[in-house]
Design a protein around this motif. Structure first.
Motif, PDB file in Angstrom:
ATOM      1  N   THR A 164     -21.903   7.320  16.647  1.00  0.00           N
ATOM      2  CA  THR A 164     -22.002   8.483  15.762  1.00  0.00           C
ATOM      3  C   THR A 164     -20.677   8.733  15.038  1.00  0.00           C
ATOM      4  O   THR A 164     -20.673   9.137  13.866  1.00  0.00           O
ATOM      5  CB  THR A 164     -22.419   9.744  16.540  1.00  0.00           C
ATOM      6  OG1 THR A 164     -21.495   9.969  17.614  1.00  0.00           O
ATOM      7  CG2 THR A 164     -23.814   9.592  17.113  1.00  0.00           C
ATOM      8  N   GLU A 168     -19.975   8.947  11.001  1.00  0.00           N
ATOM      9  CA  GLU A 168     -19.208  10.025  10.370  1.00  0.00           C
ATOM     10  C   GLU A 168     -18.060   9.454   9.536  1.00  0.00           C
ATOM     11  O   GLU A 168     -17.787   9.943   8.430  1.00  0.00           O
ATOM     12  CB  GLU A 168     -18.683  10.971  11.450  1.00  0.00           C
ATOM     13  CG  GLU A 168     -19.789  11.751  12.154  1.00  0.00           C
ATOM     14  CD  GLU A 168     -19.378  12.282  13.524  1.00  0.00           C
ATOM     15  OE1 GLU A 168     -18.160  12.278  13.842  1.00  0.00           O
ATOM     16  OE2 GLU A 168     -20.271  12.706  14.281  1.00  0.00           O
ATOM     17  N   HIS A 169     -17.400   8.428  10.041  1.00  0.00           N
ATOM     18  CA  HIS A 169     -16.345   7.761   9.268  1.00  0.00           C
ATOM     19  C   HIS A 169     -16.918   7.205   7.966  1.00  0.00           C
ATOM     20  O   HIS A 169     -16.283   7.303   6.909  1.00  0.00           O
ATOM     21  CB  HIS A 169     -15.726   6.628  10.086  1.00  0.00           C
ATOM     22  CG  HIS A 169     -14.749   7.086  11.119  1.00  0.00           C
ATOM     23  ND1 HIS A 169     -13.992   6.211  11.885  1.00  0.00           N
ATOM     24  CD2 HIS A 169     -14.391   8.328  11.529  1.00  0.00           C
ATOM     25  CE1 HIS A 169     -13.217   6.899  12.700  1.00  0.00           C
ATOM     26  NE2 HIS A 169     -13.451   8.179  12.516  1.00  0.00           N
ATOM     27  N   ALA A 187     -17.100  16.384   5.162  1.00  0.00           N
ATOM     28  CA  ALA A 187     -17.429  15.294   6.087  1.00  0.00           C
ATOM     29  C   ALA A 187     -16.352  15.145   7.153  1.00  0.00           C
ATOM     30  O   ALA A 187     -16.660  14.923   8.335  1.00  0.00           O
ATOM     31  CB  ALA A 187     -17.598  13.981   5.314  1.00  0.00           C
ATOM     32  N   ALA A 190     -16.571  18.159   9.574  1.00  0.00           N
ATOM     33  CA  ALA A 190     -17.701  18.004  10.490  1.00  0.00           C
ATOM     34  C   ALA A 190     -17.390  16.973  11.565  1.00  0.00           C
ATOM     35  O   ALA A 190     -17.786  17.131  12.730  1.00  0.00           O
ATOM     36  CB  ALA A 190     -18.949  17.593   9.696  1.00  0.00           C
ATOM     37  N   HIS A 191     -16.686  15.921  11.185  1.00  0.00           N
ATOM     38  CA  HIS A 191     -16.291  14.872  12.130  1.00  0.00           C
ATOM     39  C   HIS A 191     -15.379  15.433  13.221  1.00  0.00           C
ATOM     40  O   HIS A 191     -15.581  15.177  14.411  1.00  0.00           O
ATOM     41  CB  HIS A 191     -15.586  13.758  11.350  1.00  0.00           C
ATOM     42  CG  HIS A 191     -14.985  12.687  12.189  1.00  0.00           C
ATOM     43  ND1 HIS A 191     -15.697  11.951  13.106  1.00  0.00           N
ATOM     44  CD2 HIS A 191     -13.698  12.213  12.245  1.00  0.00           C
ATOM     45  CE1 HIS A 191     -14.898  11.065  13.686  1.00  0.00           C
ATOM     46  NE2 HIS A 191     -13.677  11.216  13.186  1.00  0.00           N
ATOM     47  N   LYS A 194     -17.303  17.761  15.586  1.00  0.00           N
ATOM     48  CA  LYS A 194     -18.122  17.029  16.563  1.00  0.00           C
ATOM     49  C   LYS A 194     -17.245  16.431  17.660  1.00  0.00           C
ATOM     50  O   LYS A 194     -17.627  16.435  18.853  1.00  0.00           O
ATOM     51  CB  LYS A 194     -18.919  15.926  15.852  1.00  0.00           C
ATOM     52  CG  LYS A 194     -19.912  15.224  16.772  1.00  0.00           C
ATOM     53  CD  LYS A 194     -20.974  16.184  17.279  1.00  0.00           C
ATOM     54  CE  LYS A 194     -22.008  15.461  18.144  1.00  0.00           C
ATOM     55  NZ  LYS A 194     -23.015  16.396  18.690  1.00  0.00           N
TER      56      LYS A 194
END
Length: 215
Positions: A164, A168-169, A187, A190-191, A194
Motif C-alpha cells: 500500500t 501511495e508513492h 497524496a 495522505a501517505h 497512513k
C-alpha cells in the motif's frame, strides 16, 4: 572527505547500530570509529543538545519519543513533506521525475523485506525533498528525518503495508509528473497519515523489528 565523530555517531543511530535506550560510551565510540575521545565527547554533547541523546543518571543513552512527541513529529513531517511535494510538482525536472518513478519500480521487489524497503523509503522521500528545489525546506526536513531515527520500528513492518505504501508513492509521483501541486501535497499528506496510523497500531501491539529501519 573524512567524516567527523558527530556524523559517524548520527549515522550509526540512523542505521540502527545504536537504538533508543542504548548507552553510548565515549571510549567505546572512539575505538569503534578510530578517533580520539575529545571529538567524540564534543559530538555527544552536541547530540544531547539536539535531543538525540538523553541522560540516564551519569550515562548518555539514545533518546526515545513518547506518544505526544511522536504525534508532534508527524504533524510537522506531514506539512513539510506536503510542501516539498507541491514544490516538486512545480519545479522538478523531467529527469528528477523519472528517477522517482524508477525508485518506485525498483521498490516493488522489496515489499517482503521491511528493512530494505524502509531504507529505500528514506531515499525516495529525500529525492522529493531535493526535487522541491528549496534549500531551506530541505534543511528542515533533514532535521525531521533525523528525529525519525529515534523510532525503534518501521511502519512498513505491518502486514501488507509495503504494497500500500508503494501505491501511495506512485500516486505522489503521478501528481508530481502532472504538475499537480495540490494533488501532490494531498497524496503526500495522505501517505504520512497512513504511516502514522499504521505505526500507532504497531506500537499498540508492542511490535518491534530489527535494526536500522526508518520509518
Amino acid at each position: 572527505m573524512q567524516k567527523d565523530a558527530y556524523t559517524l555517531i548520527l549515522e550509526a543511530i540512523d542505521a540502527g547500530v545504536y537504538r533508543p535506550g542504548d548507552r553510548l560510551v565515549e571510549s567505546e565510540l572512539a575505538e569503534r570509529f578510530g578517533v580520539s575521545r575529545t571529538p567524540v565527547r564534543e559530538a555527544l554533547q552536541r547530540l544531547e543538545t539536539q535531543s538525540m541523546l538523553a541522560r540516564d543518571g551519569r550515562s548518555l543513552i539514545v533518546a526515545s519519543l513518547d506518544h505526544n512527541q511522536l504525534a508532534e513529529l508527524y504533524v510537522v513531517r506531514s506539512e513539510l513533506e506536503a510542501l516539498a511535494a507541491a514544490l516538486a510538482a512545480k519545479h522538478a525536472a523531467p529527469e528528477e521525475v523519472r528517477v522517482l518513478q524508477e525508485m518506485v519500480d525498483e521498490d516493488r521487489g522489496r515489499t517482503r523485506d521491511p528493512i530494505a524497503l524502509s531504507q529505500a523509503n528514506k531515499r525516495f522521500h529525500r529525492q522529493i525533498h531535493l526535487a522541491s528545489h528549496n534549500r531551506y525546506l530541505v534543511q528542515q526536513l533533514d532535521l525531521v528525518h533525523r528525529s525519525m531515527a529515534l523510532l525503534a520500528t518501521t511502519s512498513l513492518a505491518a502486514e501488507g503495508r509495503g504494497e500500500t505504501a508503494l501505491a501511495e508513492h506512485q500516486a505522489i509521483v503521478d501528481a508530481i509528473r502532472e504538475g499537480d501541486e495540490a494533488g501532490a501535497a494531498a497524496a503526500l499528506r495522505a501517505h504520512i497519515s497512513k504511516a502514522f496510523e499504521t505505526r500507532l497500531k504497531l506500537d499498540a501491539q508492542g511490535g518491534h523489528l530489527g535494526a536500522g529501519e526508518a520509518r
